[in-house]
Design an enzyme around this catalytic site. Structure first.
Site, PDB file in Angstrom:
ATOM      1  N   HIS A   1       3.127  -8.682  -9.504  1.00 40.77           N
ATOM      2  CA  HIS A   1       3.811  -7.735  -8.494  1.00 40.77           C
ATOM      3  C   HIS A   1       5.251  -7.580  -8.521  1.00 40.77           C
ATOM      4  CE1 HIS A   1      -0.284  -6.881  -6.977  1.00 40.77           C
ATOM      5  NE2 HIS A   1      -0.287  -8.389  -6.339  1.00 40.77           N
ATOM      6  N   LEU A  11      15.469  13.510  -5.722  1.00 41.23           N
ATOM      7  CA  LEU A  11      14.129  13.027  -6.032  1.00 41.23           C
ATOM      8  C   LEU A  11      13.795  12.386  -4.532  1.00 41.23           C
ATOM      9  CD1 LEU A  11      11.574  12.350  -7.859  1.00 41.23           C
ATOM     10  CD2 LEU A  11      12.835   9.937  -7.828  1.00 41.23           C
ATOM     11  N   ASP A  42      -1.337   0.380 -11.012  1.00 42.62           N
ATOM     12  CA  ASP A  42      -2.489  -0.668 -10.976  1.00 42.62           C
ATOM     13  C   ASP A  42      -2.218  -1.287 -12.216  1.00 42.62           C
ATOM     14  OD1 ASP A  42      -4.696  -2.047 -10.180  1.00 42.62           O
ATOM     15  OD2 ASP A  42      -6.315  -0.480 -10.865  1.00 42.62           O
TER      16      ASP A  42
HETATM   17  C1  FPP Z   1      -2.254  -3.303  -8.021  1.00 38.64           C
HETATM   18  O1  FPP Z   1      -2.332  -4.160  -8.819  1.00 38.64           O
HETATM   19  C2  FPP Z   1      -1.074  -2.850  -7.236  1.00 38.64           C
HETATM   20  C3  FPP Z   1      -0.880  -3.245  -5.877  1.00 38.64           C
HETATM   21  C4  FPP Z   1      -2.034  -3.740  -5.097  1.00 38.64           C
HETATM   22  C5  FPP Z   1       0.256  -2.935  -5.342  1.00 38.64           C
HETATM   23  C6  FPP Z   1       1.205  -2.125  -6.038  1.00 38.64           C
HETATM   24  C7  FPP Z   1       2.642  -2.863  -5.838  1.00 38.64           C
HETATM   25  C8  FPP Z   1       3.736  -2.895  -6.452  1.00 38.64           C
HETATM   26  C9  FPP Z   1       3.886  -2.288  -7.825  1.00 38.64           C
HETATM   27  C10 FPP Z   1       4.912  -3.885  -5.993  1.00 38.64           C
HETATM   28  C11 FPP Z   1       5.646  -3.726  -4.936  1.00 38.64           C
HETATM   29  C12 FPP Z   1       6.206  -2.117  -4.870  1.00 38.64           C
HETATM   30  C13 FPP Z   1       7.132  -1.887  -3.969  1.00 38.64           C
HETATM   31  C14 FPP Z   1       7.564  -0.579  -4.177  1.00 38.64           C
HETATM   32  C15 FPP Z   1       7.882  -2.998  -3.555  1.00 38.64           C
HETATM   33  P1  FPP Z   1      -3.584  -5.342  -8.929  1.00 38.64           P
HETATM   34  O2  FPP Z   1      -3.079  -6.461  -8.080  1.00 38.64           O
HETATM   35  O3  FPP Z   1      -4.710  -4.582  -8.171  1.00 38.64           O
HETATM   36  O4  FPP Z   1      -3.732  -5.133 -10.264  1.00 38.64           O
HETATM   37  P2  FPP Z   1      -5.125  -5.651 -11.189  1.00 38.64           P
HETATM   38  O5  FPP Z   1      -6.065  -4.595 -10.877  1.00 38.64           O
HETATM   39  O6  FPP Z   1      -4.776  -6.001 -12.376  1.00 38.64           O
HETATM   40  O7  FPP Z   1      -5.710  -7.057 -10.338  1.00 38.64           O
END
Ligand code: FPP
Length: 249
Positions: A35, A129, A18
């Site tokens: 992201h 892994l 997150d």
């Molecule tokens: C939360 O950050 C994260 C996500 C919704 C998705 C996680 C995705 C990635 C790490 C990138 C793609 C992954 C791969 C494996 C290709 P948020 O947007 O909710 O952050 P915020 O809470 O600060 O708004």
């Protein structure tokens, strides 16, 4: 498993990644930049897990609720996934990483699903892994799917209702081939499990860090593992029982 057993390295580590949006916002950049940086960090943490001796790493990459985000952000996340899958197979093969996925894959865009299937096949012989991406994943949906398949077996006469145990449910979940997580890490400070691995996290140790996912590095993973190592896992037993059982074994 003995009640007192607690290896110092969490064999299975799960992460709620997150904070990508906040990381980008702090820099005045669009959310997708966060992201993008978050996707880059997956490689760092895979390598750090191998270094620490973790055998299973499960990442919450896209939840069933994430479809509610703006269409552009969803499309960007799917493109990032495709890019990750096409660019990182070489890294996975070099490091002995076997890719797996959990979630309702059929609802992913076809291009991403095809790439995913290919990457899973191309890394299937690796053994160091197991990296599992939770994609279009929801813990409640997973339990619904398990209940449906158990009900179908009962309907076909293969199983009687009173033969259903916790083990039956575990063996019908998407995660049936892996152990339950020993450690759950959530970045960016929120104290929730957000519909992630609801059944499997029953006895998992939880480590929440204020670090945003793109900033969460190998040192932070190490600190989480040290924190995990300091916990006494009791699986519901009292401290006295735990001491007796440890002395007896
Ligand atoms: C939360 O950050 C994260 C996500 C919704 C998705 C996680 C995705 C990635 C790490 C990138 C793609 C992954 C791969 C494996 C290709 P948020 O947007 O909710 O952050 P915020 O809470 O600060 O708004």
């Amino acid at each position: 498993m003995s009640i007192a057993s607690s290896s110092k390295v969490p064999r299975h580590t799960a992460i709620i990644m997150d904070g990508n949006g906040r990381w980008a916002k702090e820099r005045g950049w669009p959310r997708l930049k966060g992201h993008e940086q978050g996707a880059l960090n997956v490689e760092t943490i895979c390598e750090a897990c191998i270094h620490e001796g973790v055998e299973y790493l499960t990442l919450y990459a896209f939840s069933t609720e994430n479809w509610k985000r703006p269409a552009l952000e969803v499309a960007g996340l799917m493109l990032l996934l495709e890019r990750f899958l096409s660019e990182k197979v070489a890294m996975m093969n070099k490091n002995g990483v076997r890719l797996a996925a959990i979630g309702r894959m059929a609802d992913l865009p076809e291009a991403a699903r095809k790439r995913l299937e290919r990457a899973i096949e191309e890394t299937s012989r690796n053994t160091r892994l197991t990296l599992t991406l939770a994609l279009n994943y929801g813990g409640r949906d997973e339990i619904v799917d398990a209940v449906r398949s158990i009900a179908a077996e009962v309907g076909e006469g293969k199983l009687k209702p009173d033969q259903i145990t916790a083990e039956t449910i575990s063996s019908h979940l998407y995660t049936r081939t892996m152990p339950d997580p020993d450690l759950l890490i959530r970045t960016s400070g929120e104290m929730r499990i957000s519909n992630f691995l609801l059944w499997q996290l029953s006895y998992t140790e939880i480590h929440v860090t204020s670090k945003l996912w793109p900033d969460f590095g190998a040192d932070d993973l190490h600190a989480a593992i040290v924190d995990y190592g300091s916990r006494e896992r009791r699986y519901g037993a009292s401290v006295e029982n735990l001491t007796n059982s440890a002395n007896a074994s």
